[in-house]
Design a protein around this motif. Structure first.
Motif, PDB file in Angstrom:
ATOM      1  N   PRO A  33     -12.345 -49.249 -10.334  1.00  0.00           N
ATOM      2  CA  PRO A  33     -12.854 -48.933  -8.992  1.00  0.00           C
ATOM      3  C   PRO A  33     -12.458 -49.991  -7.965  1.00  0.00           C
ATOM      4  O   PRO A  33     -12.296 -51.163  -8.314  1.00  0.00           O
ATOM      5  CB  PRO A  33     -14.374 -48.900  -9.192  1.00  0.00           C
ATOM      6  CG  PRO A  33     -14.612 -49.743 -10.409  1.00  0.00           C
ATOM      7  CD  PRO A  33     -13.428 -49.514 -11.294  1.00  0.00           C
ATOM      8  N   MET A  80     -13.028 -52.473  -4.678  1.00  0.00           N
ATOM      9  CA  MET A  80     -14.138 -53.279  -4.179  1.00  0.00           C
ATOM     10  C   MET A  80     -14.800 -52.560  -3.007  1.00  0.00           C
ATOM     11  O   MET A  80     -14.166 -51.732  -2.338  1.00  0.00           O
ATOM     12  CB  MET A  80     -13.620 -54.641  -3.698  1.00  0.00           C
ATOM     13  CG  MET A  80     -13.278 -55.592  -4.824  1.00  0.00           C
ATOM     14  SD  MET A  80     -14.754 -56.314  -5.553  1.00  0.00           S
ATOM     15  CE  MET A  80     -14.219 -57.992  -5.775  1.00  0.00           C
ATOM     16  N   PRO A  81     -16.081 -52.868  -2.726  1.00  0.00           N
ATOM     17  CA  PRO A  81     -16.694 -52.319  -1.507  1.00  0.00           C
ATOM     18  C   PRO A  81     -15.863 -52.678  -0.277  1.00  0.00           C
ATOM     19  O   PRO A  81     -15.151 -53.691  -0.254  1.00  0.00           O
ATOM     20  CB  PRO A  81     -18.063 -53.020  -1.476  1.00  0.00           C
ATOM     21  CG  PRO A  81     -18.340 -53.367  -2.896  1.00  0.00           C
ATOM     22  CD  PRO A  81     -17.013 -53.687  -3.509  1.00  0.00           C
ATOM     23  N   GLN A 138     -13.311 -55.871   0.596  1.00  0.00           N
ATOM     24  CA  GLN A 138     -11.878 -55.734   0.853  1.00  0.00           C
ATOM     25  C   GLN A 138     -11.490 -56.395   2.181  1.00  0.00           C
ATOM     26  O   GLN A 138     -10.435 -57.028   2.282  1.00  0.00           O
ATOM     27  CB  GLN A 138     -11.505 -54.252   0.877  1.00  0.00           C
ATOM     28  CG  GLN A 138     -11.648 -53.554  -0.468  1.00  0.00           C
ATOM     29  CD  GLN A 138     -11.269 -52.089  -0.402  1.00  0.00           C
ATOM     30  OE1 GLN A 138     -10.319 -51.710   0.265  1.00  0.00           O
ATOM     31  NE2 GLN A 138     -12.023 -51.246  -1.074  1.00  0.00           N
ATOM     32  N   ASP A 157     -24.455 -53.081   4.380  1.00  0.00           N
ATOM     33  CA  ASP A 157     -24.592 -52.914   2.920  1.00  0.00           C
ATOM     34  C   ASP A 157     -25.818 -53.709   2.483  1.00  0.00           C
ATOM     35  O   ASP A 157     -25.742 -54.911   2.232  1.00  0.00           O
ATOM     36  CB  ASP A 157     -23.332 -53.415   2.215  1.00  0.00           C
ATOM     37  CG  ASP A 157     -23.316 -53.104   0.722  1.00  0.00           C
ATOM     38  OD1 ASP A 157     -24.395 -53.136   0.110  1.00  0.00           O
ATOM     39  OD2 ASP A 157     -22.234 -52.838   0.177  1.00  0.00           O
ATOM     40  N   GLY A 193     -19.607 -59.066  -4.823  1.00  0.00           N
ATOM     41  CA  GLY A 193     -18.827 -57.855  -5.022  1.00  0.00           C
ATOM     42  C   GLY A 193     -18.276 -57.744  -6.432  1.00  0.00           C
ATOM     43  O   GLY A 193     -18.294 -56.669  -7.043  1.00  0.00           O
ATOM     44  N   LEU A 194     -17.791 -58.861  -6.980  1.00  0.00           N
ATOM     45  CA  LEU A 194     -17.257 -58.859  -8.334  1.00  0.00           C
ATOM     46  C   LEU A 194     -18.325 -58.496  -9.354  1.00  0.00           C
ATOM     47  O   LEU A 194     -18.124 -57.653 -10.224  1.00  0.00           O
ATOM     48  CB  LEU A 194     -16.674 -60.237  -8.672  1.00  0.00           C
ATOM     49  CG  LEU A 194     -15.267 -60.543  -8.176  1.00  0.00           C
ATOM     50  CD1 LEU A 194     -14.933 -62.005  -8.419  1.00  0.00           C
ATOM     51  CD2 LEU A 194     -14.255 -59.656  -8.884  1.00  0.00           C
ATOM     52  N   SER A 229     -20.999 -56.914  -8.976  1.00  0.00           N
ATOM     53  CA  SER A 229     -21.534 -55.560  -8.792  1.00  0.00           C
ATOM     54  C   SER A 229     -20.538 -54.479  -9.176  1.00  0.00           C
ATOM     55  O   SER A 229     -20.921 -53.403  -9.646  1.00  0.00           O
ATOM     56  CB  SER A 229     -21.944 -55.348  -7.337  1.00  0.00           C
ATOM     57  OG  SER A 229     -22.936 -56.271  -6.933  1.00  0.00           O
ATOM     58  N   THR A 230     -19.246 -54.741  -8.970  1.00  0.00           N
ATOM     59  CA  THR A 230     -18.223 -53.715  -9.157  1.00  0.00           C
ATOM     60  C   THR A 230     -17.824 -53.550 -10.613  1.00  0.00           C
ATOM     61  O   THR A 230     -17.594 -52.428 -11.084  1.00  0.00           O
ATOM     62  CB  THR A 230     -16.973 -54.045  -8.317  1.00  0.00           C
ATOM     63  OG1 THR A 230     -17.347 -54.125  -6.937  1.00  0.00           O
ATOM     64  CG2 THR A 230     -15.897 -52.975  -8.474  1.00  0.00           C
ATOM     65  N   LEU A 231     -17.724 -54.666 -11.344  1.00  0.00           N
ATOM     66  CA  LEU A 231     -17.245 -54.614 -12.726  1.00  0.00           C
ATOM     67  C   LEU A 231     -18.428 -54.610 -13.693  1.00  0.00           C
ATOM     68  O   LEU A 231     -19.141 -55.607 -13.811  1.00  0.00           O
ATOM     69  CB  LEU A 231     -16.332 -55.806 -13.012  1.00  0.00           C
ATOM     70  CG  LEU A 231     -15.037 -55.856 -12.201  1.00  0.00           C
ATOM     71  CD1 LEU A 231     -14.285 -57.142 -12.487  1.00  0.00           C
ATOM     72  CD2 LEU A 231     -14.159 -54.646 -12.493  1.00  0.00           C
ATOM     73  N   THR A 232     -18.642 -53.504 -14.364  1.00  0.00           N
ATOM     74  CA  THR A 232     -19.727 -53.397 -15.338  1.00  0.00           C
ATOM     75  C   THR A 232     -19.122 -53.327 -16.738  1.00  0.00           C
ATOM     76  O   THR A 232     -18.180 -52.566 -16.981  1.00  0.00           O
ATOM     77  CB  THR A 232     -20.575 -52.143 -15.080  1.00  0.00           C
ATOM     78  OG1 THR A 232     -19.730 -50.998 -15.072  1.00  0.00           O
ATOM     79  CG2 THR A 232     -21.279 -52.250 -13.723  1.00  0.00           C
ATOM     80  N   TRP A 259      -6.440 -55.564  -5.932  1.00  0.00           N
ATOM     81  CA  TRP A 259      -7.465 -55.778  -4.912  1.00  0.00           C
ATOM     82  C   TRP A 259      -6.937 -56.565  -3.710  1.00  0.00           C
ATOM     83  O   TRP A 259      -7.703 -56.963  -2.848  1.00  0.00           O
ATOM     84  CB  TRP A 259      -8.670 -56.478  -5.533  1.00  0.00           C
ATOM     85  CG  TRP A 259      -9.546 -55.545  -6.338  1.00  0.00           C
ATOM     86  CD1 TRP A 259      -9.541 -54.191  -6.303  1.00  0.00           C
ATOM     87  CD2 TRP A 259     -10.555 -55.928  -7.268  1.00  0.00           C
ATOM     88  NE1 TRP A 259     -10.501 -53.689  -7.152  1.00  0.00           N
ATOM     89  CE2 TRP A 259     -11.138 -54.726  -7.764  1.00  0.00           C
ATOM     90  CE3 TRP A 259     -11.034 -57.149  -7.740  1.00  0.00           C
ATOM     91  CZ2 TRP A 259     -12.175 -54.727  -8.704  1.00  0.00           C
ATOM     92  CZ3 TRP A 259     -12.058 -57.153  -8.679  1.00  0.00           C
ATOM     93  CH2 TRP A 259     -12.617 -55.953  -9.150  1.00  0.00           C
TER      94      TRP A 259
END
Length: 260
Positions: free
Chosen positions: A13, A15-16, A20, A43, A88-89, A91-94, A176
């Motif tokens: 996905p 990044m928000p 970005q 946000d 962001g990192l 939150s984005t990578l699960t 990214w």
């Protein structure tokens, strides 16, 4: 690199949008901070994480930071960008079930703190150095996300290729749109001297990796096989570095607010 893995990296996905925008700001001479702070303020989840971190003892603000504008004024734009990128990192990578994601990020933030500390001995931007450290082993997380069965096999038999991790991490940084210097540093951190371009951030990561690996044994162990080429490339005096090594204790372990 295995093209199949590379294709999967490009399917991760994005990044928000505000993150970005902040990544793009690395290369901008005149950053529109008002526009970025407006995007961040919209946000609410990301803002809450950033403000929680900004109010931690690590950043030492003299008064409570209650808004994104306060954070820009009290911390500066570079520090705020670092916090947003970190938020962001995380939150984005699960990660898949069974992977200790909190410990992974603790280790990554510890390395980031070492990089930021090392940058204080150089002319490099300390927040950019922190970002490099934070991203240095992102490939180790990526392999668990895009190929969990293969990652489990690598963990079990202990044959993980560190070069695979650096290639995956660099590929994600490029996807990214991180600056080329950061992508290069992630890719060449294990052997910066072999790269066609001698990037100072790659030597910084190389030196930080060494210090992080040896410091856990004892502070004295750091001095025994100090990478002289990295010190020379970064114009760091070993004596000056060793004299302030004790500062590492207070530099690390302050980022748990980003993990909740």
């Amino acid at each position: 690199m295995d093209q199949r893995l590379l294709d999967k990296v490009h399917q991760l996905p994005p990044m928000p949008q505000v993150v970005q925008s902040l990544i793009a700001s690395f290369g901008e001479a005149d950053v529109n901070t008002d526009d970025i702070t407006r995007k961040l303020a919209s946000d609410q989840v990301l803002t809450a994480k950033v403000l929680r971190m900004a109010n931690s003892v690590h950043y030492g603000a003299q008064r409570k930071i209650a808004s994104v504008n306060d954070a820009v004024v009290l911390l500066g734009f570079d520090a705020l960008r670092t916090l947003v990128l970190a938020s962001g990192l995380t939150s984005t990578l699960t990660a898949p079930e069974g992977f200790d994601i909190k410990q992974f990020w603790r280790n990554s933030f510890d390395m980031a703190a070492v990089c930021k500390w090392l940058a204080s001995f150089t002319a490099l931007n300390r927040e950019t150095a922190f970002t490099c450290g934070m991203m240095h082993n992102i490939g180790g997380l990526i392999i668990h996300i895009i190929a969990p069965e293969e990652a489990e096999d690598l963990d079990t038999i202990g044959t993980a290729d560190p070069w695979l991790f650096t290639e995956l991490g660099s590929a994600l940084a490029e996807r990214w749109h991180f600056p080329g210097s950061i992508c290069h540093a992630i890719r060449h951190q294990l052997a910066p001297g072999q790269a066609a371009i001698q990037e100072p951030l790659a030597y910084l990561l190389f030196l930080a990796n060494y210090i992080e690996a040896t410091y856990c044994s004892s502070p004295e162990a750091v001095a025994q096989n100090m990478p002289e080429l990295a010190l020379a490339k970064l114009h760091i005096s070993q004596d000056a570095l060793m004299a302030k090594l004790v500062e590492l204790e207070s530099a690390k372990g302050r980022f748990d607010a980003l993990l909740s």
